[in-house]
Design a protein around this motif. Structure first.
Motif, PDB file in Angstrom:
ATOM      1  N   GLY A  96       0.907  -1.346  -0.044  1.00 33.74           N
ATOM      2  CA  GLY A  96       0.167  -0.105   0.014  1.00 33.74           C
ATOM      3  C   GLY A  96       0.901   1.324  -0.136  1.00 33.74           C
ATOM      4  O   GLY A  96       2.100   1.293   0.253  1.00 33.74           O
ATOM      5  N   ILE A  97       0.237   2.433  -0.367  1.00 40.35           N
ATOM      6  CA  ILE A  97       1.130   3.517  -0.306  1.00 40.35           C
ATOM      7  C   ILE A  97       1.022   4.099   1.234  1.00 40.35           C
ATOM      8  O   ILE A  97      -0.098   4.040   1.980  1.00 40.35           O
ATOM      9  CB  ILE A  97       0.712   4.796  -1.338  1.00 40.35           C
ATOM     10  CG1 ILE A  97      -0.897   4.968  -1.162  1.00 40.35           C
ATOM     11  CG2 ILE A  97       1.128   4.093  -2.687  1.00 40.35           C
ATOM     12  CD1 ILE A  97      -1.075   6.302  -2.344  1.00 40.35           C
TER      13      ILE A  97
ATOM     14  N   VAL B 168       5.118   3.841  -2.485  1.00 39.05           N
ATOM     15  CA  VAL B 168       4.392   2.515  -2.339  1.00 39.05           C
ATOM     16  C   VAL B 168       5.228   1.663  -1.321  1.00 39.05           C
ATOM     17  O   VAL B 168       6.711   1.967  -1.367  1.00 39.05           O
ATOM     18  CB  VAL B 168       4.786   1.787  -3.443  1.00 39.05           C
ATOM     19  CG1 VAL B 168       4.091   0.459  -3.434  1.00 39.05           C
ATOM     20  CG2 VAL B 168       3.832   2.446  -4.613  1.00 39.05           C
ATOM     21  N   ARG B 169       4.906   0.973  -0.149  1.00 37.41           N
ATOM     22  CA  ARG B 169       5.599   0.387   0.605  1.00 37.41           C
ATOM     23  C   ARG B 169       4.859  -1.140   0.692  1.00 37.41           C
ATOM     24  O   ARG B 169       3.730  -1.389   0.561  1.00 37.41           O
ATOM     25  CB  ARG B 169       5.393   0.637   1.903  1.00 37.41           C
ATOM     26  CG  ARG B 169       5.848  -0.303   3.174  1.00 37.41           C
ATOM     27  CD  ARG B 169       5.734   0.212   4.470  1.00 37.41           C
ATOM     28  NE  ARG B 169       6.541   1.473   4.819  1.00 37.41           N
ATOM     29  CZ  ARG B 169       6.281   2.258   6.112  1.00 37.41           C
ATOM     30  NH1 ARG B 169       5.577   1.793   6.802  1.00 37.41           N
ATOM     31  NH2 ARG B 169       7.151   3.094   6.202  1.00 37.41           N
TER      32      ARG B 169
ATOM     33  N   VAL C 138       0.401  -2.335   6.693  1.00 33.78           N
ATOM     34  CA  VAL C 138       1.819  -1.519   6.106  1.00 33.78           C
ATOM     35  C   VAL C 138       2.012   0.000   6.739  1.00 33.78           C
ATOM     36  O   VAL C 138       3.201   0.230   6.910  1.00 33.78           O
ATOM     37  CB  VAL C 138       1.991  -1.437   4.622  1.00 33.78           C
ATOM     38  CG1 VAL C 138       1.984  -2.563   3.672  1.00 33.78           C
ATOM     39  CG2 VAL C 138       0.904  -0.382   4.036  1.00 33.78           C
ATOM     40  N   CYS C 139       1.009   0.523   7.404  1.00 32.94           N
ATOM     41  CA  CYS C 139       1.335   1.846   8.010  1.00 32.94           C
ATOM     42  C   CYS C 139       1.849   1.780   9.397  1.00 32.94           C
ATOM     43  O   CYS C 139       1.899   0.894   9.852  1.00 32.94           O
ATOM     44  CB  CYS C 139       0.024   2.688   7.914  1.00 32.94           C
ATOM     45  SG  CYS C 139      -1.174   2.255   9.374  1.00 32.94           S
ATOM     46  N   ASP C 140       2.693   2.878   9.547  1.00 32.46           N
ATOM     47  CA  ASP C 140       3.224   2.862  10.932  1.00 32.46           C
ATOM     48  C   ASP C 140       2.158   3.239  11.768  1.00 32.46           C
ATOM     49  O   ASP C 140       2.311   2.843  13.100  1.00 32.46           O
ATOM     50  CB  ASP C 140       4.648   3.759  11.080  1.00 32.46           C
ATOM     51  CG  ASP C 140       5.758   3.264  10.029  1.00 32.46           C
ATOM     52  OD1 ASP C 140       5.718   1.835  10.075  1.00 32.46           O
ATOM     53  OD2 ASP C 140       6.515   3.946   9.578  1.00 32.46           O
ATOM     54  N   TYR C 141       1.554   4.150  11.609  1.00 22.95           N
ATOM     55  CA  TYR C 141       0.375   4.908  12.256  1.00 22.95           C
ATOM     56  C   TYR C 141      -0.440   5.452  11.639  1.00 22.95           C
ATOM     57  O   TYR C 141      -0.425   5.643  10.536  1.00 22.95           O
ATOM     58  CB  TYR C 141       1.263   5.817  13.252  1.00 22.95           C
ATOM     59  CG  TYR C 141       1.771   7.027  12.954  1.00 22.95           C
ATOM     60  CD1 TYR C 141       2.818   7.248  11.914  1.00 22.95           C
ATOM     61  CD2 TYR C 141       0.842   8.239  13.281  1.00 22.95           C
ATOM     62  CE1 TYR C 141       2.968   8.487  11.604  1.00 22.95           C
ATOM     63  CE2 TYR C 141       1.038   9.366  12.771  1.00 22.95           C
ATOM     64  CZ  TYR C 141       2.332   9.552  12.004  1.00 22.95           C
ATOM     65  OH  TYR C 141       2.687  10.806  11.280  1.00 22.95           O
TER      66      TYR C 141
ATOM     67  N   PRO D   8       1.718  -8.434  11.196  1.00 25.94           N
ATOM     68  CA  PRO D   8       0.635  -8.259  10.258  1.00 25.94           C
ATOM     69  C   PRO D   8      -0.410  -9.212  10.304  1.00 25.94           C
ATOM     70  O   PRO D   8      -0.003 -10.167  10.617  1.00 25.94           O
ATOM     71  CB  PRO D   8       1.520  -8.335   8.844  1.00 25.94           C
ATOM     72  CG  PRO D   8       2.877  -7.987   9.059  1.00 25.94           C
ATOM     73  CD  PRO D   8       3.175  -8.346  10.468  1.00 25.94           C
ATOM     74  N   ASN D   9      -1.389  -8.675  10.320  1.00 27.43           N
ATOM     75  CA  ASN D   9      -2.668  -9.455  10.464  1.00 27.43           C
ATOM     76  C   ASN D   9      -2.911 -10.226   8.908  1.00 27.43           C
ATOM     77  O   ASN D   9      -3.010  -9.426   7.946  1.00 27.43           O
ATOM     78  CB  ASN D   9      -3.786  -8.748  10.890  1.00 27.43           C
ATOM     79  CG  ASN D   9      -4.833  -9.475  11.046  1.00 27.43           C
ATOM     80  OD1 ASN D   9      -5.505 -10.402  10.445  1.00 27.43           O
ATOM     81  ND2 ASN D   9      -5.917  -9.035  12.341  1.00 27.43           N
TER      82      ASN D   9
END
Ligand code: FES
Lengths: 236, 475
Positions: free
Chosen positions: B226-227, B241-242, B299-302, B323-324
């Motif tokens: 995701g971005i 993108v990560r 994917v996000c940190d917060y 990750p879930n």
């Protein structure tokens, strides 16, 4: 010279000698639908959207001169039906995708369809193969949307004095060609030419300005085509 | 395979087909989900002027046209050299996008998936549908409609129309938000927030209460993509993108968006109309990844809004901050995103940049542009090349449902393996479960055609020699 008196839909109209039915109707604030006609250009009489019945006979209001005592039918169901059918045929003869066309909301063909109540066409779509000429740096031609009204041909010739456009071929193959070997970029057309401004549909367009006017503020978003003529009557 | 031709400009919808192949011992050897897709589209726009594309591409989808509108507009920003939009333009686009996220997630949750959650996905399909929800939980059904409407009104105020508007233009936007429009939205925002909290609670409680049952249901380990914003925050409109693996290790992060094809490739398989994207450095075998709400929360940190961030922490705690990978957790993640969207909308509405008049910028003209955005269903890539005459000469799109293609196949396989153990039969529960598993991904094929809770799916059971043993249809 004395006024000429005649009737449109049973209303007495006074016109000047030499006026067409459309000119006299405009002056009286009566709207007759039209497509190929454009103020300041010679009437062309080719689209027949302005069909009226003059003493019972179908005529093009944009070219037919007024005459003493004639009766003009501008609103019967029969007349309306002819106009609707013409608009429908124009739609199915080209590739008109209003939903993403940048002329949407400012397009006279679309506005006429709305005003006349044209719904899903009963004629089959022809899906013709037409081409695009994007060679010019500021102008492009999308022939998918051309209705062969000839406004650009006349404006270029009569107002711009350039003769950039001409009709070629006949019947279903008829199209607007540019007066050069190959492409629009080879002509002397300029983005400020009247020819570019007069296109009623999205066939001859200025580049890179599409969609700049938001929905809600476009020409026909809030008032139907022809209301400018009808309103003229109310204010006078 | 039945061949269905989709006209270039129709919506992406249609029937999915599931084929399950068994060996001589009636064990599942292969199962596949076939989805009709819009290959013709990329050809259709060749030759069209580039400024037409953001409006034209919306015809791709009847449910999330705004995503295509904005992804194409972002690509065209690159073409016209608009490297930084004005604050008004960027925020208007964000408001449009978060409004769309709200309406799309609300539609999916209340009308498509809430029957599964409220009645249990093994409940009788006769009640497990939106009519059942209206009868049993009329308040929820109304909330769903109102949330969706709020999102649609935001789209109308920013794009001019609820569907297929024109707001975003290359280099900016064609209108701002009037004070009157803004105040109209602000007066209802607290109610919208409240309803979003309620929906989040339903999704969360369902997931936690049924964790035993759903943890393995249609679930599998995967990469996620995701971005995210530069600082790692969740961002649906813009970012880098990560990609992470199943354990949360970064595969790549913030590579050049304009060169996405250097790190993402697409595989064509003979049996599907859809392409299968994968992460190049891992390869097509294992490089596929999930996108959409679950992937984004992973994917996000917060999350930079307080309520959604608190919800994210609860969500991540379930899998010990790893990750879930639970398919059914998509629903919970989706509702975290919906609440986040409403929080963002509220803060945007209070920002007077929306009333600015500086709408469009441009710079040095380029011949190639890529726009990447997080659509409701996941990362969406639009890539175009434009010639000197301003015409499109190449277009490549990777839509979210395409990225989730392999994951949905995996989910179907899991369900099939569990349900068909030695019994060569397509049963009602099997069909139910396949449907529920696919629906978690909110694929486009479900979007327009199964308002009554039945996805239009065809099932084929094949023996070892590829002969059809049984076919079933749901519609
Ligand atoms: S307007 Fe009279 S014929 Fe076209």
């Amino acid at each position: 010279m004395a006024d000429i008196t005649f009737k449109i839909d049973n209303v007495d109209i006074k016109g000047k000698p030499g006026q067409t039915i459309m000119e006299a109707a405009d002056a009286a604030g009566i709207y007759i639908p039209r497509l190929c006609t454009y103020e300041g250009l010679q009437p062309h009489g080719s689209c027949r959207v302005c069909t009226v019945f003059v003493n019972g006979r179908a005529q093009a209001a944009c070219t037919q001169p007024i005459a003493e005592g004639i009766t003009v039918d501008n609103s019967s169901e029969e007349v309306q039906q002819i106009r609707k059918d013409i608009i429908e045929m124009l739609f199915v003869e080209g590739n008109h995708y209003c939903m993403f066309c940048e002329k949407s909301g400012n397009c006279e063909l679309q506005a006429l369809a709305y005003r006349l109540g044209v719904l899903a066409p009963k004629y089959p779509y022809l899906f013709p193969k037409r081409d695009i000429d994007a060679s010019h740096k500021d102008i492009f031609i999308d022939r998918n949307r051309c209705v062969l009204c000839g406004r650009c041909v006349r404006a270029s010739q009569d107002i711009d004095g350039k003769n950039v456009f001409e009709f070629v071929d006949r019947g279903p193959d008829k199209r607007v060609a540019v007066n050069s070997e190959a492409k629009l970029s080879d002509t002397e057309i300029d983005v400020t030419d009247k020819a570019v401004e007069v296109c009623p549909v999205g066939a001859l367009l200025k580049k890179r300005v599409g969609y700049a006017v938001p929905i809600g503020e476009r020409l026909y978003d809030n008032k139907p085509i022809g209301s400018e003529i009808e309103n003229k009557n109310q204010s006078s | 395979m039945k061949k269905i031709v989709i006209e270039p400009v129709t919506r992406v919808e249609g029937h999915g087909k599931v084929t399950i192949q068994l060996d001589d011992n009636n064990k599942v050897t292969q199962s596949r989900l076939h989805i009709v897709e819009f290959r013709g589209f990329e050809r259709f726009i060749l030759g069209r002027p580039y400024w037409e594309v953001p409006v034209l591409v919306q015809r791709l989808c009847g449910i999330c046209p705004v995503s295509h509108h904005l992804a194409a507009a972002k690509a065209m920003d690159v073409i016209v050299g608009a490297d930084k939009l004005t604050p008004t333009a960027e925020k208007m686009r964000r408001l449009m996008h978060y409004g769309q996220m709200l309406q799309s997630h609300a539609l999916h949750f209340f009308h498509l998936c809430s029957p599964d959650l409220l009645f249990g996905f093994d409940a009788d399909p006769a009640i497990r549908n939106v009519i059942g929800v209206i009868e049993k939980h009329p308040d929820l059904a109304v909330q769903g409609v109102m949330l969706r409407k709020y999102g649609q009104e935001l789209i109308k105020a920013t794009a001019g129309k609820k569907i297929h508007g024109t707001g975003a233009i290359p280099g900016g936007i064609n209108k701002n938000l009037s004070i009157e429009e803004r105040d109209n939205f602000l007066k209802d925002i607290e109610q919208i927030l409240e309803w979003s909290r309620g929906a989040l609670k339903i999704a969360k409680d369902y997931t936690i209460d049924n964790l035993d049952k759903i943890a393995s249901f249609g679930s599998f380990d995967s990469n996620h993509l995701g971005i995210v914003r530069k600082d790692g925050a969740m961002d649906f409109y813009d970012g880098g993108v990560r990609a992470i693996d199943k354990d949360g290790n970064k595969i790549f992060d913030h590579l050049d968006n304009q060169k996405y094809h250097h790190y993402i490739a697409e595989e064509v398989k003979s049996w599907s109309y859809m392409k299968f994207p994968f992460i190049r450095e891992i390869g097509h075998e294992n490089g596929w990844y999930r996108v959409g709400p679950l992937a984004r929360v992973n994917v996000c940190d917060y999350i930079d809004t307080p309520e959604a961030e608190a919800a994210r922490k609860e969500f991540m705690a379930v899998t010990d901050n790893k990750p879930n990978n639970i398919t059914m957790a998509y629903h919970w993640a989706r509702m975290i995103e919906m609440l986040h969207s409403v929080e963002v909308i509220k803060s945007l509405l209070n920002d007077d940049d929306l009333q600015g008049n500086d709408l469009v910028v441009s710079g040095e003209r380029r011949n190639e542009g890529v726009g990447i955005i997080e659509a409701p269903r996941g990362t969406l890539f639009h890539h175009y090349q434009v010639n000197d005459n301003d015409q499109i000469t190449m277009a490549n799109l990777i839509v979210s449902t395409t990225s989730n293609n392999e994951p949905m196949n995996q989910a179907v396989k899991k369900v099939a393996e569990e349900r068909i153990s030695g019994k060569p039969e397509i049963t009602e529960p099997l069909m139910n479960e396949v449907e529920v598993a696919i629906r978690a991904y909110d694929p486009c094929l479900s979007c327009a055609t199964h308002a009554l809770g039945k996805m239009p799916l065809k099932f084929e059971l094949l023996d070892n020699d590829g002969h059809i043993i049984q076919t079933e249809s749901r519609n």
